[in-house]
Design a protein around this motif. Structure first.
Motif, PDB file in Angstrom:
ATOM      1  N   ASN A 163     -13.186  60.287  65.224  1.00 49.28           N
ATOM      2  CA  ASN A 163     -13.528  58.877  65.387  1.00 49.28           C
ATOM      3  C   ASN A 163     -12.304  57.990  65.152  1.00 49.28           C
ATOM      4  N   ALA A 164     -12.508  56.707  65.361  1.00 49.08           N
ATOM      5  CA  ALA A 164     -11.366  55.792  65.372  1.00 49.08           C
ATOM      6  C   ALA A 164     -10.741  55.630  63.995  1.00 49.08           C
ATOM      7  N   ASN A 165     -11.356  56.224  62.964  1.00 45.70           N
ATOM      8  CA  ASN A 165     -10.764  56.211  61.635  1.00 45.70           C
ATOM      9  C   ASN A 165     -10.382  57.608  61.164  1.00 45.70           C
ATOM     10  N   GLY A 166     -10.315  58.544  62.108  1.00 45.46           N
ATOM     11  CA  GLY A 166      -9.771  59.859  61.793  1.00 45.46           C
ATOM     12  C   GLY A 166     -10.771  60.874  61.282  1.00 45.46           C
ATOM     13  N   ARG A 203      -1.208  51.885  68.538  1.00 45.92           N
ATOM     14  CA  ARG A 203      -2.304  52.752  68.100  1.00 45.92           C
ATOM     15  C   ARG A 203      -3.495  52.469  68.994  1.00 45.92           C
ATOM     16  N   LEU A 204      -3.921  53.456  69.762  1.00 49.17           N
ATOM     17  CA  LEU A 204      -5.074  53.250  70.643  1.00 49.17           C
ATOM     18  C   LEU A 204      -6.018  54.436  70.481  1.00 49.17           C
ATOM     19  N   SER A 205      -7.089  54.233  69.738  1.00 44.54           N
ATOM     20  CA  SER A 205      -8.063  55.310  69.566  1.00 44.54           C
ATOM     21  C   SER A 205      -8.813  55.508  70.880  1.00 44.54           C
ATOM     22  N   ALA A 206      -9.461  56.649  71.003  1.00 46.23           N
ATOM     23  CA  ALA A 206     -10.187  56.941  72.245  1.00 46.23           C
ATOM     24  C   ALA A 206     -11.510  56.191  72.316  1.00 46.23           C
ATOM     25  N   SER A 207     -12.038  55.756  71.176  1.00 47.93           N
ATOM     26  CA  SER A 207     -13.405  55.238  71.174  1.00 47.93           C
ATOM     27  C   SER A 207     -13.548  53.798  70.709  1.00 47.93           C
ATOM     28  N   PHE A 208     -12.476  53.160  70.243  1.00 51.69           N
ATOM     29  CA  PHE A 208     -12.657  51.833  69.640  1.00 51.69           C
ATOM     30  C   PHE A 208     -11.614  50.865  70.215  1.00 51.69           C
ATOM     31  N   HIS A 209     -11.714  50.622  71.524  1.00 46.25           N
ATOM     32  CA  HIS A 209     -10.806  49.678  72.156  1.00 46.25           C
ATOM     33  C   HIS A 209     -11.098  48.248  71.707  1.00 46.25           C
ATOM     34  N   GLY A 210     -12.294  47.988  71.217  1.00 46.41           N
ATOM     35  CA  GLY A 210     -12.599  46.671  70.652  1.00 46.41           C
ATOM     36  C   GLY A 210     -11.605  46.304  69.569  1.00 46.41           C
ATOM     37  N   ARG A 211     -11.350  47.231  68.670  1.00 47.57           N
ATOM     38  CA  ARG A 211     -10.394  46.998  67.575  1.00 47.57           C
ATOM     39  C   ARG A 211      -8.948  47.114  68.029  1.00 47.57           C
TER      40      ARG A 211
END
Lengths: 242, 242, 242
Positions: free
Chosen positions: A212-215, B116-124
């Motif tokens: 998830n976006a927090n690892g 930093r670009l997570s796969a699931s939280f582009h909102g943040r």
């Protein structure tokens, strides 16, 4: 910035009363409800979530942390500075995972006794005023102590269970995804879940795990509720095959 | 002002993490959770609600809009300026009703790739930083495109179904009340509802429709839950007799 | 500081639209959702909760109070200054307990008619703009009236029933704890509850009463849900044996 981590929940007058303290004492300091509905009374789950979700905050953030089933008993109020960020709350193990993973830790026992101290709401009466002082650049109103003297339960480094079920029914666990290979499977409620990088990579209705976006390892369904379909709740154990 | 429209819901760490981005980058810009619990994954319903609920914001507002079931797939990140207000989010049809009803539209595809670009939280990770830049007066970090090239589903002008059920059990629909005469009836779940201007004008226990404070047809009961009494939910169709 | 007391609930677009008014008109005035989910339509319960929960705010606070089942009917919009704090909302008894307990009261009927006044959302269209003006130091846009002319229902001084059930399942009542001896018992749902100063003083699973952080009698279980175990809900009567 003050970031609130608590099990008070989003309903009712609890968050608002802490915000009123901040608004009165430091109206220009921004306050965010970072994780306002941690699992009630569950200090262990909260300790892992606090570590994962505070590491994405700026290093100047002050975290007000209240999961405090022993409020009104003898547990000590403390403040900890770990790798820059401050953590203010009860000495009940809530900060123990943050401390274990930090490079640099300093600790204080809070000695200030506020004029008004209710028996049940130290978040408002004690911790919020201390947090707002620290966030405003004041010294911590307490005595330095060795970090080694704080409550440090013998919890594992990775907590292989469900810690939080979100709005969509995704199940957040206490295992850091970096500790798993991408071909590892997560078994939960009798179901084996493979890794998918994104929701879009999963088949419709397929249960999978992803970072998830927090690892953290999170178990999800594409456009469905993993919690409902698989019967997951806070405390459900998971098994890892690495 | 930044106004958040999303299906993240009010629980958990999602809203808070976006607020933390704003607090870090532009602490003086006010942020409001305008509609934080849009129906999950329902881009179509959200498009109509976004149009109705953003038109009451100041023309300088920046709307951060995240209903994004395709996050991590190839859908494009975009920014749209429509009649003054900015909209930042995914190019999946979410802005299509706003655009259809606007007099003046400009559009950009966001090209900035955050560190930093997570796969699931582009909102943040992507949309919040872009929104805060725009709200602070910076240029949109992207390439201008013709608005006609954006995703534009062939949805009706008025969406005759329930889009949201509120706290009281009132059912908000996607039909603008100005398109109906006051003697029109709304039929929903087999019940014919007449127009009432206010709750106070309705008999106790009477189901009626009225023009809600954002201009939409809403089905309600005076001091009762229309959703519960009539069995309404997101997606329940309504029929109009004009 | 503006503090919001309302039964709008924490979901949906209602709180956010009021915040948008504040953000547009006075972005530097802090706003807190003090009690955003008062029991729906329940003016009597709200009146006691407003009194208990606003007295802990700074004396300069402006309370925006909207529990308003009669919105759109003839009830008057009012503003009251009681012991320093301002209260803005409908004249339906909501402020009557605050007024009864205050030493110094001044009252106004709001005469300003906003350009845009919806039939159902005076919180956003009328009360929020008045509150933000008062919080910014402007005069109340109305005519002074005698406080004795306001709606004043003949409600008891202490309301012996459950007014709110919180996130943990604790049941807040309308009785001020200072009116009871510490050896008094509270009987609720057939169960006699003794006084405990803190949760930590109660046996596991024991139902007890305590003085909550806002001075009210609250019925609780140590680390359990009193509401669920005892079957409590808003309106459940309690009996006091002093």
């Amino acid at each position: 910035m003050i970031a609130i981590f608590t099990d008070f929940g989003i309903q009712g007058p609890y968050l608002g009363q802490m915000h009123a303290v901040f608004a009165a004492e430091a109206p220009a300091v921004p306050v965010v409800n970072l994780f306002p509905d941690l699992p009630p009374f569950n200090v262990r789950a909260a300790a892992y979530l606090l570590s994962a979700y505070s590491q994405y905050l700026p290093e100047t953030a002050t975290c007000l942390c209240v999961v405090d089933p022993g409020v009104g008993s003898a547990r000590r109020p403390i403040a900890v500075q770990a790798d820059g960020r401050w953590y203010v709350g009860p000495d009940n193990g809530l900060f123990s995972i943050v401390i274990r993973r930090a490079c640099q830790v300093d600790a204080w026992v809070i000695t200030r006794v506020p004029e008004r101290l209710s028996a049940s709401f130290h978040g408002r009466d004690l911790f919020a005023p201390v947090a707002v002082g620290i966030a405003s650049g004041e010294d911590c109103p307490g005595e330095p102590v060795e970090a080694g003297t704080l409550v440090a339960p013998s919890w594992p480094d990775e907590l292989a269970e469900v810690l939080y079920v979100d709005h969509y029914g995704n199940a957040v666990t206490g295992v850091r995804a970096q500790t798993l290979e991408r071909d590892a499977e997560v078994e939960v409620a009798g179901r084996r879940c493979a890794f998918r990088r994104t929701f879009a990579e999963a088949e419709s209705g397929e249960a999978f795990w992803y970072q998830n976006a927090n690892g953290l390892v999170e178990v999800a369904l594409n456009q469905g509720s993993a919690a409902q379909q698989l019967g997951l709740a806070v405390g459900t154990p998971i098994q890892l095959s690495r």
